[in-house]
Design a protein around this motif. Structure first.
Motif, PDB file in Angstrom:
ATOM      1  N   PRO A  54       0.819  -1.225   0.000  1.00 10.29           N
ATOM      2  CA  PRO A  54       0.000   0.000   0.000  1.00 10.29           C
ATOM      3  C   PRO A  54       0.847   1.267   0.000  1.00 10.29           C
ATOM      4  CG  PRO A  54      -0.885  -1.601   1.532  1.00 10.29           C
ATOM      5  CD  PRO A  54       0.441  -2.135   1.102  1.00 10.29           C
ATOM      6  N   MET A  55       1.910   1.260   0.816  1.00 14.89           N
ATOM      7  CA  MET A  55       2.785   2.435   0.875  1.00 14.89           C
ATOM      8  C   MET A  55       3.485   2.662  -0.460  1.00 14.89           C
ATOM      9  SD  MET A  55       6.258   3.285   1.151  1.00 14.89           S
ATOM     10  CE  MET A  55       7.016   1.843   1.906  1.00 14.89           C
ATOM     11  N   LEU A  56       3.951   1.577  -1.079  1.00  6.19           N
ATOM     12  CA  LEU A  56       4.647   1.708  -2.358  1.00  6.19           C
ATOM     13  C   LEU A  56       3.691   2.158  -3.464  1.00  6.19           C
ATOM     14  CD1 LEU A  56       6.939  -1.440  -2.137  1.00  6.19           C
ATOM     15  CD2 LEU A  56       7.664   0.946  -2.074  1.00  6.19           C
ATOM     16  N   ARG A  57       2.442   1.711  -3.430  1.00  2.00           N
ATOM     17  CA  ARG A  57       1.457   2.157  -4.426  1.00  2.00           C
ATOM     18  C   ARG A  57       1.196   3.664  -4.296  1.00  2.00           C
ATOM     19  NH1 ARG A  57      -1.177  -1.298  -7.584  1.00  2.00           N
ATOM     20  NH2 ARG A  57      -1.004  -3.536  -7.139  1.00  2.00           N
ATOM     21  N   VAL A  58       1.105   4.135  -3.051  1.00  2.33           N
ATOM     22  CA  VAL A  58       0.915   5.569  -2.824  1.00  2.33           C
ATOM     23  C   VAL A  58       2.099   6.344  -3.394  1.00  2.33           C
ATOM     24  CG1 VAL A  58       0.802   7.367  -1.062  1.00  2.33           C
ATOM     25  CG2 VAL A  58      -0.586   5.287  -0.832  1.00  2.33           C
ATOM     26  N   GLN A  59       3.315   5.804  -3.166  1.00  6.32           N
ATOM     27  CA  GLN A  59       4.490   6.495  -3.666  1.00  6.32           C
ATOM     28  C   GLN A  59       4.541   6.493  -5.197  1.00  6.32           C
ATOM     29  OE1 GLN A  59       6.459   8.348  -2.062  1.00  6.32           O
ATOM     30  NE2 GLN A  59       7.810   8.830  -3.779  1.00  6.32           N
ATOM     31  N   VAL A  60       4.106   5.402  -5.807  1.00  4.74           N
ATOM     32  CA  VAL A  60       4.058   5.348  -7.269  1.00  4.74           C
ATOM     33  C   VAL A  60       3.111   6.414  -7.814  1.00  4.74           C
ATOM     34  CG1 VAL A  60       3.254   3.961  -9.233  1.00  4.74           C
ATOM     35  CG2 VAL A  60       4.757   2.943  -7.513  1.00  4.74           C
ATOM     36  N   GLU A  61       1.930   6.542  -7.204  1.00  2.65           N
ATOM     37  CA  GLU A  61       0.987   7.576  -7.636  1.00  2.65           C
ATOM     38  C   GLU A  61       1.601   8.964  -7.480  1.00  2.65           C
ATOM     39  OE1 GLU A  61      -1.924   7.207  -9.089  1.00  2.65           O
ATOM     40  OE2 GLU A  61      -1.642   5.032  -9.049  1.00  2.65           O
ATOM     41  N   ARG A  62       2.343   9.163  -6.386  1.00  4.02           N
ATOM     42  CA  ARG A  62       2.965  10.465  -6.168  1.00  4.02           C
ATOM     43  C   ARG A  62       4.023  10.740  -7.238  1.00  4.02           C
ATOM     44  NH1 ARG A  62       4.728   9.761  -1.190  1.00  4.02           N
ATOM     45  NH2 ARG A  62       2.756  10.508  -0.285  1.00  4.02           N
ATOM     46  N   LEU A  63       4.795   9.736  -7.584  1.00  3.92           N
ATOM     47  CA  LEU A  63       5.828   9.911  -8.606  1.00  3.92           C
ATOM     48  C   LEU A  63       5.224  10.130  -9.992  1.00  3.92           C
ATOM     49  CD1 LEU A  63       8.383   7.188  -7.445  1.00  3.92           C
ATOM     50  CD2 LEU A  63       8.572   9.656  -7.189  1.00  3.92           C
ATOM     51  N   ILE A  64       4.062   9.526 -10.227  1.00 10.53           N
ATOM     52  CA  ILE A  64       3.354   9.789 -11.488  1.00 10.53           C
ATOM     53  C   ILE A  64       2.912  11.240 -11.536  1.00 10.53           C
ATOM     54  CG2 ILE A  64       1.244   9.304 -12.792  1.00 10.53           C
ATOM     55  CD1 ILE A  64       1.502   6.391 -11.936  1.00 10.53           C
ATOM     56  N   ASP A  65       2.321  11.730 -10.437  1.00  2.32           N
ATOM     57  CA  ASP A  65       1.851  13.108 -10.384  1.00  2.32           C
ATOM     58  C   ASP A  65       3.011  14.096 -10.546  1.00  2.32           C
ATOM     59  OD1 ASP A  65      -0.705  12.205 -10.004  1.00  2.32           O
ATOM     60  OD2 ASP A  65      -0.656  12.411  -7.822  1.00  2.32           O
ATOM     61  N   GLN A  66       4.181  13.750  -9.997  1.00  4.44           N
ATOM     62  CA  GLN A  66       5.343  14.636 -10.083  1.00  4.44           C
ATOM     63  C   GLN A  66       6.034  14.575 -11.441  1.00  4.44           C
ATOM     64  OE1 GLN A  66       7.751  13.285  -6.836  1.00  4.44           O
ATOM     65  NE2 GLN A  66       6.516  14.334  -5.277  1.00  4.44           N
ATOM     66  N   GLY A  67       5.618  13.619 -12.276  1.00  2.00           N
ATOM     67  CA  GLY A  67       6.223  13.501 -13.601  1.00  2.00           C
ATOM     68  C   GLY A  67       7.477  12.655 -13.635  1.00  2.00           C
ATOM     69  N   GLN A  68       7.856  12.040 -12.510  1.00  2.00           N
ATOM     70  CA  GLN A  68       9.123  11.324 -12.476  1.00  2.00           C
ATOM     71  C   GLN A  68       9.030   9.927 -13.100  1.00  2.00           C
ATOM     72  OE1 GLN A  68      11.334  11.757  -8.757  1.00  2.00           O
ATOM     73  NE2 GLN A  68       9.984  13.463  -8.237  1.00  2.00           N
ATOM     74  N   ILE A  69       7.820   9.339 -13.127  1.00  2.00           N
ATOM     75  CA  ILE A  69       7.653   8.068 -13.831  1.00  2.00           C
ATOM     76  C   ILE A  69       7.924   8.267 -15.311  1.00  2.00           C
ATOM     77  CG2 ILE A  69       5.997   6.306 -14.522  1.00  2.00           C
ATOM     78  CD1 ILE A  69       6.793   5.899 -11.676  1.00  2.00           C
ATOM     79  N   ALA A  70       7.345   9.327 -15.876  1.00  2.00           N
ATOM     80  CA  ALA A  70       7.567   9.615 -17.299  1.00  2.00           C
ATOM     81  C   ALA A  70       9.034   9.895 -17.579  1.00  2.00           C
ATOM     82  CB  ALA A  70       6.704  10.796 -17.723  1.00  2.00           C
ATOM     83  N   GLN A  71       9.705  10.595 -16.651  1.00  2.00           N
ATOM     84  CA  GLN A  71      11.136  10.858 -16.829  1.00  2.00           C
ATOM     85  C   GLN A  71      11.934   9.560 -16.858  1.00  2.00           C
ATOM     86  OE1 GLN A  71      12.730  13.870 -14.114  1.00  2.00           O
ATOM     87  NE2 GLN A  71      10.618  14.471 -13.702  1.00  2.00           N
ATOM     88  N   ALA A  72      11.598   8.665 -15.957  1.00  2.00           N
ATOM     89  CA  ALA A  72      12.338   7.411 -15.893  1.00  2.00           C
ATOM     90  C   ALA A  72      12.158   6.599 -17.170  1.00  2.00           C
ATOM     91  CB  ALA A  72      11.885   6.606 -14.677  1.00  2.00           C
ATOM     92  N   LEU A  73      10.947   6.579 -17.703  1.00  2.00           N
ATOM     93  CA  LEU A  73      10.710   5.850 -18.948  1.00  2.00           C
ATOM     94  C   LEU A  73      11.445   6.489 -20.115  1.00  2.00           C
ATOM     95  CD1 LEU A  73       6.895   5.087 -18.625  1.00  2.00           C
ATOM     96  CD2 LEU A  73       8.773   3.443 -18.510  1.00  2.00           C
ATOM     97  N   THR A  74      11.574   7.811 -20.087  1.00  2.00           N
ATOM     98  CA  THR A  74      12.216   8.521 -21.193  1.00  2.00           C
ATOM     99  C   THR A  74      13.728   8.546 -21.063  1.00  2.00           C
ATOM    100  OG1 THR A  74      10.263   9.937 -21.382  1.00  2.00           O
ATOM    101  CG2 THR A  74      12.268  10.714 -22.447  1.00  2.00           C
ATOM    102  N   HIS A  75      14.230   8.807 -19.855  1.00  2.00           N
ATOM    103  CA  HIS A  75      15.659   9.042 -19.674  1.00  2.00           C
ATOM    104  C   HIS A  75      16.420   7.849 -19.087  1.00  2.00           C
ATOM    105  CE1 HIS A  75      14.549  13.027 -20.675  1.00  2.00           C
ATOM    106  NE2 HIS A  75      13.967  13.299 -19.526  1.00  2.00           N
ATOM    107  N   GLY A  76      15.731   6.869 -18.554  1.00  2.00           N
ATOM    108  CA  GLY A  76      16.431   5.697 -18.023  1.00  2.00           C
ATOM    109  C   GLY A  76      16.312   5.545 -16.534  1.00  2.00           C
ATOM    110  N   PHE A  77      16.460   6.626 -15.755  1.00  2.00           N
ATOM    111  CA  PHE A  77      16.268   6.551 -14.316  1.00  2.00           C
ATOM    112  C   PHE A  77      16.013   7.947 -13.772  1.00  2.00           C
ATOM    113  CE2 PHE A  77      20.750   5.852 -15.464  1.00  2.00           C
ATOM    114  CZ  PHE A  77      21.254   7.108 -15.197  1.00  2.00           C
ATOM    115  N   SER A  78      15.471   8.007 -12.582  1.00  2.00           N
ATOM    116  CA  SER A  78      15.140   9.293 -11.975  1.00  2.00           C
ATOM    117  C   SER A  78      15.389   9.196 -10.485  1.00  2.00           C
ATOM    118  CB  SER A  78      13.677   9.647 -12.241  1.00  2.00           C
ATOM    119  OG  SER A  78      13.343  10.859 -11.626  1.00  2.00           O
ATOM    120  N   TRP A  79      16.011  10.214  -9.935  1.00  2.00           N
ATOM    121  CA  TRP A  79      16.361  10.230  -8.518  1.00  2.00           C
ATOM    122  C   TRP A  79      15.424  11.163  -7.772  1.00  2.00           C
ATOM    123  CZ3 TRP A  79      19.167   7.562  -5.249  1.00  2.00           C
ATOM    124  CH2 TRP A  79      19.554   8.127  -4.032  1.00  2.00           C
ATOM    125  N   SER A  80      14.919  10.709  -6.652  1.00  2.55           N
ATOM    126  CA  SER A  80      13.997  11.528  -5.874  1.00  2.55           C
ATOM    127  C   SER A  80      14.280  11.346  -4.403  1.00  2.55           C
ATOM    128  CB  SER A  80      12.557  11.138  -6.176  1.00  2.55           C
ATOM    129  OG  SER A  80      11.668  11.850  -5.349  1.00  2.55           O
TER     130      SER A  80
END
Length: 599
Positions: A54-80
């Motif tokens: 549950p905690m990791l799912r919440v964090q995934v949603e937060r990273l999607i909202d912040q745009g970092q999921i898209a960055q990781a898919l485009t650039h390879g990795f993203s640090w937060s």
């Protein structure tokens, strides 16, 4: 060093081994594995420890909202880094053929070289996934185009659009430039610019929060479509050679590297159109957005082309798509560069007028000539800009038609007309029709009837309350499509009137062929009635012919008593002109013609 993972027979076995290896490296590590589904969406398929899901799912949603999921898919990795939950690392699970998904790593004190080590573990995971899912890679793909990582990882978060999560324009242009430099025959670099038609109307009518929501709703399916195996197979490129970014307020860009089938770009544009055709749900209502697409591609001479040049060519094509009527795509054709700066300024002026709601409506009354009672009104568009003053329709309407902005302006006009009818209905005024002009550009749109009906349905106005005026010139431009639209409009309950009747060579043919309810006799005939015998003979003949065929006539441009008397004596049913009433705003029209004293 991390050794090769043992061969696995199932996905769950592979992910279990990855988790075990990660726990050996960092016992306090938490991880979530997100894999791409056939529709390009990401789904968490594995968590360790399971109690943290549950905690990791919440964090995934937060990273999607912040745009970092898209960055990781485009650039390879993203640090937060977040103050309350430790540190996070997104590792892309990707091979040369496709991007499989992401791994979300979480551990306190995650510092170099652990991110590189965990990235290597993610690469091994991708190799294992490719082995397990080998049947999904049956398509033929061209040799890999080697592009530098954009941007280079330096421990900072790469710039991304905070609303949609897509890359920003600067990284889009960097990718496009590298794609151009890497292209050599038979490979090309290509760009598609997508602009949402009339998006400022969404902000005006529903608010900026709704506009932001719909931008995200549009970006998601487009991004999913571009990452799908169907598109990659269609273009014969790999996923990492397609770059999707937000390049403007309501504009998106698609850059493609290593493209060998440039003729497939039109198929891609058509597919993107179909992908959003069903519209989007917002607060229980379905909203339909359309996009215009401009397409440009190199011819393999990478050293002579710059990203900004290719972007300019795509922008020229985008403008042409809008001129063709919007919700279309257009390919770049050399020699079509915009040179008329005055025209461009006028286009920008109209866009600003729509954004700031600077248009207004005036109403010119129409009267029954036998009783002098109000029979209806023609609605006319006006535009005034601060110190500049009023701009005549003859100046801005041609520009709006050439750019395709007339569609959005007309929709605004019809919506305002409907609201004015509702306001007058609330006063208990007897219902009367309002006449609105429909341009040639609108008549060429296949979905014209549905679009107008949607506006009337939302405002609660019946179709018979509007008289739609068309010109014979408009009909002649795309006759088959226009006739289909006219039949559909008439079937829906709209009254169709032929405007400017008598000044076209095809006038007599038009009242025979076109599904019209009546005709507007052009003012050129009315002006010469008293001083020209031929004009009187022709005008009287037109009135007799229309009466015999059952067509009512509105005589336009009545300016003196003599004209009025002749038309009334000849049985012309309806008249309009300065003698009877000038165009005035809604409040003055109401006071002059709709109050008990006026009657």
């Amino acid at each position: 060093m991390i050794g090769r993972l043992p061969a696995c027979c199932s996905l769950s076995e592979l992910l279990g081994i990855v988790s075990h290896a990660a726990q050996l490296l960092l016992p306090s590590l938490r991880l979530a594995v997100l894999l791409r589904q056939p529709d390009a969406a990401l789904e968490i398929v594995y968590c360790n420890p399971p109690t943290d899901e549950p905690m990791l799912r919440v964090q995934v949603e937060r990273l999607i909202d912040q745009g970092q999921i898209a960055q990781a898919l485009t650039h390879g990795f993203s640090w937060s880094q977040t103050p309350t939950a430790g540190q996070w690392l997104l590792s892309q699970i990707a091979t040369q053929r496709r991007i499989h998904g992401l791994i979300l790593w979480s551990v306190p004190g995650l510092v170099p070289p652990w991110q590189q080590i965990l990235g290597t573990l993610a690469d091994l995971t991708a190799l294992g996934l490719e082995w397990l899912m080998g049947d999904a890679q049956a398509m033929r793909v061209p040799p890999r185009v080697h592009l530098p990582l954009i941007p280079a990882f330096d421990g900072a978060i790469p710039a991304a659009d905070q609303l949609t999560g897509l890359a920003h324009r600067v990284y889009f242009l960097r990718f496009l430039q590298q794609a151009i430099l890497s292209s050599a025959p038979p490979c090309s670099a290509a760009i598609l610019l997508l602009d949402i038609d009339g998006f400022q109307r969404v902000n005006q009518e529903l608010g900026y929060e709704a506009g932001d929501c719909l931008l995200c709703e549009l970006a998601l399916p487009l991004n999913g479509a571009l990452r799908s195996q169907r598109v990659q197979a269609q273009l014969r490129v790999m996923e990492h050679n397609i770059y999707f970014a937000r390049t403007g307020a309501d504009e998106f860009g698609i850059a493609i590297a290593g493209l060998t089938l440039t003729e497939r770009l039109e198929e891609l544009a058509a597919y993107l159109h179909s992908h959003i055709a069903e519209g989007f749900l917002y607060q229980g209502s379905r909203i339909h957005l359309s996009i215009s697409i401009g397409i440009a591609a190199t011819v393999g001479a990478g050293e002579t082309t710059h990203a900004h040049t290719l972007l300019g060519q795509a922008d020229t094509s985008l403008k042409r798509a809008k001129q063709l009527g919007r919700d279309r795509y257009a390919l770049y054709e050399p020699g079509r560069e915009e040179t008329a700066t005055a025209h461009l300024r006028a286009e920008s002026l109209l866009q600003e007028a729509l954004r700031q709601d600077l248009f207004s409506l005036v109403f010119q009354p129409q009267f029954d000539l036998s009783t002098d009672r109000l029979a209806g009104a023609e609605v006319l568009l006006r535009l005034a800009l601060g110190d500049t003053g009023a701009i005549p329709p003859s100046s801005f309407i041609p520009v709006a038609e050439s750019t395709g902005q007339i569609i959005e302006i007309s929709q605004w006009m019809i919506r305002r007309v409907c609201r004015q009818l509702c306001a007058w209905d609330a006063l208990g005024v007897a219902a009367f029709p309002l006449s609105v002009k429909i341009s040639a550009v609108e008549l060429s749109q296949p979905q014209l009837t549905e679009q107008i009906l949607a506006i009337l349905g939302a405002e609660g106005i019946a179709p018979h309350r509007l008289h739609l005026e068309i010109t014979e010139t408009a009909i002649a431009q795309q006759e088959s499509q226009v006739l289909a639209n006219l039949k559909a409009l008439r079937t829906a309950g709209f009254a169709i009137w032929i405007d400017d009747f008598g000044i076209s060579y095809s006038s007599l043919k038009s009242i025979k062929r076109y599904p019209a309810h009546g005709i507007n006799l052009d003012r050129e005939f009315i002006q010469d009635l008293e001083r020209d015998l031929a004009t009187r003979v022709i005008t009287r003949s037109i009135l007799e012919l229309a009466t015999a065929l059952g067509y009512p006539v509105v005589a336009e441009g009545i300016e003196d008593v003599g004209q009025y008397g002749l038309l009334r004596d000849w049985g012309c049913p309806i008249g309009q002109g300065y003698l009877l009433g000038r165009p005035i705003d809604a409040l003055e029209f109401q006071q002059c013609y709709l109050t008990p004293a006026a009657k």
